[in-house]
Scaffold this active site. Structure first.
Site, PDB file in Angstrom:
ATOM      1  N   ARG A  18      99.788 -29.116 -57.227  1.00  0.00           N
ATOM      2  CA  ARG A  18     100.996 -29.837 -57.622  1.00  0.00           C
ATOM      3  C   ARG A  18     102.213 -29.494 -56.770  1.00  0.00           C
ATOM      4  O   ARG A  18     103.310 -29.964 -57.041  1.00  0.00           O
ATOM      5  CB  ARG A  18     101.309 -29.538 -59.102  1.00  0.00           C
ATOM      6  CG  ARG A  18     100.479 -30.350 -60.052  1.00  0.00           C
ATOM      7  CD  ARG A  18     100.877 -31.826 -59.974  1.00  0.00           C
ATOM      8  NE  ARG A  18      99.968 -32.678 -60.712  1.00  0.00           N
ATOM      9  CZ  ARG A  18     100.183 -33.099 -61.954  1.00  0.00           C
ATOM     10  NH1 ARG A  18     101.255 -32.730 -62.601  1.00  0.00           N
ATOM     11  NH2 ARG A  18      99.308 -33.872 -62.534  1.00  0.00           N
ATOM     12  N   HIS A  43      91.823 -14.344 -49.745  1.00  0.00           N
ATOM     13  CA  HIS A  43      91.092 -14.814 -48.567  1.00  0.00           C
ATOM     14  C   HIS A  43      91.930 -15.916 -47.916  1.00  0.00           C
ATOM     15  O   HIS A  43      91.673 -17.101 -48.113  1.00  0.00           O
ATOM     16  CB  HIS A  43      89.722 -15.351 -48.998  1.00  0.00           C
ATOM     17  CG  HIS A  43      88.775 -15.628 -47.886  1.00  0.00           C
ATOM     18  ND1 HIS A  43      87.419 -15.436 -47.993  1.00  0.00           N
ATOM     19  CD2 HIS A  43      88.975 -16.094 -46.640  1.00  0.00           C
ATOM     20  CE1 HIS A  43      86.825 -15.773 -46.848  1.00  0.00           C
ATOM     21  NE2 HIS A  43      87.760 -16.186 -46.013  1.00  0.00           N
ATOM     22  N   ARG A  45      93.019 -18.567 -45.435  1.00  0.00           N
ATOM     23  CA  ARG A  45      92.351 -19.330 -44.370  1.00  0.00           C
ATOM     24  C   ARG A  45      93.415 -19.999 -43.517  1.00  0.00           C
ATOM     25  O   ARG A  45      94.535 -20.224 -43.985  1.00  0.00           O
ATOM     26  CB  ARG A  45      91.402 -20.353 -44.987  1.00  0.00           C
ATOM     27  CG  ARG A  45      90.153 -19.704 -45.579  1.00  0.00           C
ATOM     28  CD  ARG A  45      89.093 -20.750 -45.912  1.00  0.00           C
ATOM     29  NE  ARG A  45      87.761 -20.177 -45.989  1.00  0.00           N
ATOM     30  CZ  ARG A  45      87.231 -19.640 -47.076  1.00  0.00           C
ATOM     31  NH1 ARG A  45      87.931 -19.577 -48.187  1.00  0.00           N
ATOM     32  NH2 ARG A  45      86.009 -19.148 -47.052  1.00  0.00           N
ATOM     33  N   HIS A  50      94.458 -22.498 -49.938  1.00  0.00           N
ATOM     34  CA  HIS A  50      94.676 -21.793 -51.224  1.00  0.00           C
ATOM     35  C   HIS A  50      95.697 -20.672 -51.024  1.00  0.00           C
ATOM     36  O   HIS A  50      96.884 -20.889 -51.244  1.00  0.00           O
ATOM     37  CB  HIS A  50      93.380 -21.351 -51.906  1.00  0.00           C
ATOM     38  CG  HIS A  50      92.261 -20.946 -51.004  1.00  0.00           C
ATOM     39  ND1 HIS A  50      92.354 -19.872 -50.171  1.00  0.00           N
ATOM     40  CD2 HIS A  50      91.022 -21.474 -50.829  1.00  0.00           C
ATOM     41  CE1 HIS A  50      91.220 -19.753 -49.530  1.00  0.00           C
ATOM     42  NE2 HIS A  50      90.390 -20.701 -49.877  1.00  0.00           N
ATOM     43  N   GLU A  70      90.420 -10.539 -47.155  1.00  0.00           N
ATOM     44  CA  GLU A  70      89.183 -10.892 -46.460  1.00  0.00           C
ATOM     45  C   GLU A  70      89.409 -12.121 -45.598  1.00  0.00           C
ATOM     46  O   GLU A  70      90.269 -12.960 -45.892  1.00  0.00           O
ATOM     47  CB  GLU A  70      88.041 -11.111 -47.454  1.00  0.00           C
ATOM     48  CG  GLU A  70      88.320 -12.170 -48.483  1.00  0.00           C
ATOM     49  CD  GLU A  70      87.206 -12.355 -49.498  1.00  0.00           C
ATOM     50  OE1 GLU A  70      86.583 -11.379 -49.911  1.00  0.00           O
ATOM     51  OE2 GLU A  70      86.981 -13.514 -49.880  1.00  0.00           O
ATOM     52  N   HIS A 190      80.201 -12.695 -54.200  1.00  0.00           N
ATOM     53  CA  HIS A 190      79.871 -14.118 -54.100  1.00  0.00           C
ATOM     54  C   HIS A 190      78.947 -14.522 -55.223  1.00  0.00           C
ATOM     55  O   HIS A 190      77.852 -14.000 -55.354  1.00  0.00           O
ATOM     56  CB  HIS A 190      79.250 -14.501 -52.754  1.00  0.00           C
ATOM     57  CG  HIS A 190      79.927 -15.714 -52.175  1.00  0.00           C
ATOM     58  ND1 HIS A 190      79.727 -16.978 -52.667  1.00  0.00           N
ATOM     59  CD2 HIS A 190      80.861 -15.831 -51.208  1.00  0.00           C
ATOM     60  CE1 HIS A 190      80.490 -17.824 -51.993  1.00  0.00           C
ATOM     61  NE2 HIS A 190      81.200 -17.155 -51.105  1.00  0.00           N
ATOM     62  N   ASP A 191      79.448 -15.401 -56.042  1.00  0.00           N
ATOM     63  CA  ASP A 191      78.694 -15.989 -57.159  1.00  0.00           C
ATOM     64  C   ASP A 191      78.272 -14.972 -58.216  1.00  0.00           C
ATOM     65  O   ASP A 191      77.342 -15.226 -58.979  1.00  0.00           O
ATOM     66  CB  ASP A 191      77.479 -16.777 -56.641  1.00  0.00           C
ATOM     67  CG  ASP A 191      77.918 -17.959 -55.817  1.00  0.00           C
ATOM     68  OD1 ASP A 191      78.419 -18.929 -56.399  1.00  0.00           O
ATOM     69  OD2 ASP A 191      77.824 -17.884 -54.569  1.00  0.00           O
ATOM     70  N   GLY A 213      85.702 -14.199 -57.932  1.00  0.00           N
ATOM     71  CA  GLY A 213      86.738 -15.210 -58.072  1.00  0.00           C
ATOM     72  C   GLY A 213      86.305 -16.388 -58.912  1.00  0.00           C
ATOM     73  O   GLY A 213      86.717 -16.559 -60.055  1.00  0.00           O
ATOM     74  N   HIS A 214      85.416 -17.200 -58.351  1.00  0.00           N
ATOM     75  CA  HIS A 214      85.133 -18.508 -58.940  1.00  0.00           C
ATOM     76  C   HIS A 214      84.685 -18.436 -60.407  1.00  0.00           C
ATOM     77  O   HIS A 214      85.288 -19.072 -61.279  1.00  0.00           O
ATOM     78  CB  HIS A 214      84.075 -19.224 -58.091  1.00  0.00           C
ATOM     79  CG  HIS A 214      83.843 -20.628 -58.509  1.00  0.00           C
ATOM     80  ND1 HIS A 214      84.669 -21.662 -58.159  1.00  0.00           N
ATOM     81  CD2 HIS A 214      82.893 -21.170 -59.316  1.00  0.00           C
ATOM     82  CE1 HIS A 214      84.242 -22.782 -58.703  1.00  0.00           C
ATOM     83  NE2 HIS A 214      83.152 -22.509 -59.419  1.00  0.00           N
TER      84      HIS A 214
HETATM   85  N1  PXP Z   1      83.391 -12.080 -51.076  1.00  0.00           N
HETATM   86  C1  PXP Z   1      83.656 -12.916 -50.045  1.00  0.00           C
HETATM   87  C2  PXP Z   1      83.522 -12.378 -48.660  1.00  0.00           C
HETATM   88  C3  PXP Z   1      84.076 -14.238 -50.256  1.00  0.00           C
HETATM   89  O1  PXP Z   1      84.332 -15.041 -49.212  1.00  0.00           O
HETATM   90  C4  PXP Z   1      84.220 -14.696 -51.585  1.00  0.00           C
HETATM   91  C5  PXP Z   1      84.707 -16.089 -51.838  1.00  0.00           C
HETATM   92  O2  PXP Z   1      86.016 -16.230 -51.370  1.00  0.00           O
HETATM   93  C6  PXP Z   1      83.937 -13.805 -52.630  1.00  0.00           C
HETATM   94  C7  PXP Z   1      83.515 -12.506 -52.349  1.00  0.00           C
HETATM   95  C8  PXP Z   1      84.064 -14.201 -54.069  1.00  0.00           C
HETATM   96  O3  PXP Z   1      83.078 -15.160 -54.387  1.00  0.00           O
HETATM   97  P1  PXP Z   1      83.171 -15.937 -55.745  1.00  0.00           P
HETATM   98  O4  PXP Z   1      84.416 -16.782 -55.698  1.00  0.00           O
HETATM   99  O5  PXP Z   1      81.916 -16.761 -55.766  1.00  0.00           O
HETATM  100  O6  PXP Z   1      83.226 -14.928 -56.859  1.00  0.00           O
END
Ligand code: PXP
Length: 236
Positions: A18, A43, A45, A50, A70, A190-191, A213-214
């Protein structure tokens, strides 16, 4: 005990939708800390879709827990990290337009490139972590580079966990053992989710940190942020 670093990228995605400052990213990070997070991950970019570079600069002085930045180590990223001086930098082999990280580094193939970058951060006194798969050669070369830690790319674990948790975790246990033998720390990310996190930590209790994160942000929609952070901490 394994630390929980909350990746706040998705809060920034929501804010950017927004164009204003809702949710307030800095307040969200402080609230994650207040609710029990041991660290904050961002992170940035190059397209700033974001986290913006300015967010990273503004976050540093207000955080009281570990700050992890990161990203792919292009010049602008390296400059930002050296300027902000976080607790940790995690090197990820993302191409600029990539949706999300989807592989670890080939630390053997990219040895010279990574060696320069890691030495640079080592000299600056910033802890380094290198995002890798469970391929033990990649883990060994990360250690040879002089990195302090690896971050294991856990998407394959999260996917395989649904059908066979034990088979899913085995390569990760093996890679984490190799890291321990090489004398470097182990992060994971990740995930990871409320569904699969506890099992991973039970199998590899020496994981130093998970960054999530997600799934955490999705859970917060239903549980609220405070209860969500509490439940993730409980898994650890
Ligand atoms: N670690 C790294 C290197 C990532 O790039 C990410 C996603 O930005 C995460 C961890 C976190 O992953 P998730 O959002 O799936 O929890």
């Amino acid at each position: 005990m394994t630390n929980l670093s909350v990746n706040i990228n998705k809060f920034a995605t929501l804010r950017n939708a927004r164009g204003g400052n809702n949710p307030d990213l800095l307040q969200t990070a402080l609230d994650c800390e207040r609710f029990g997070a041991d660290g904050i991950t961002v992170h940035p970019r190059p397209d700033e879709r974001h986290i913006r570079y300015a967010d990273v600069i503004n976050l540093k002085p207000i955080l009281s827990t570990e700050f992890n930045i990161e990203g792919y180590p292009q010049d602008s990223f390296v400059e930002l990290v050296c300027r902000v001086h976080p607790t940790q930098v995690t090197l990820v082999p993302d191409k600029p337009g990539q949706l999300t990280s989807n592989a670890g580094w080939d630390t053997k193939e990219n040895y010279d490139f990574l060696n320069d970058i890691v030495s640079h951060f080592n000299e600056a006194g910033i802890r380094t972590s290198i995002f890798v798969s469970t391929d033990t050669t990649m883990v060994e070369y990360a250690a040879k580079l002089g990195a302090d830690r690896i971050e294991l790319y856990t998407e394959p674990y999260a996917t395989a966990y649904k059908s066979d948790p034990q088979a899913a975790v085995e390569p990760f246990v093996n890679a984490a053992k190799v890291a321990r033998q090489c004398g470097i720390g182990v992060n994971a990310g990740h995930d990871l989710s409320l569904e699969n996190l506890r099992f991973l930590i039970q199998a590899i209790p020496w994981i130093d940190e998970v960054s999530i994160g997600h799934a955490l942000v999705c859970d917060a929609l239903y549980l609220g942020l405070q209860e969500t952070v509490r439940q993730y901490k409980d898994c650890l």
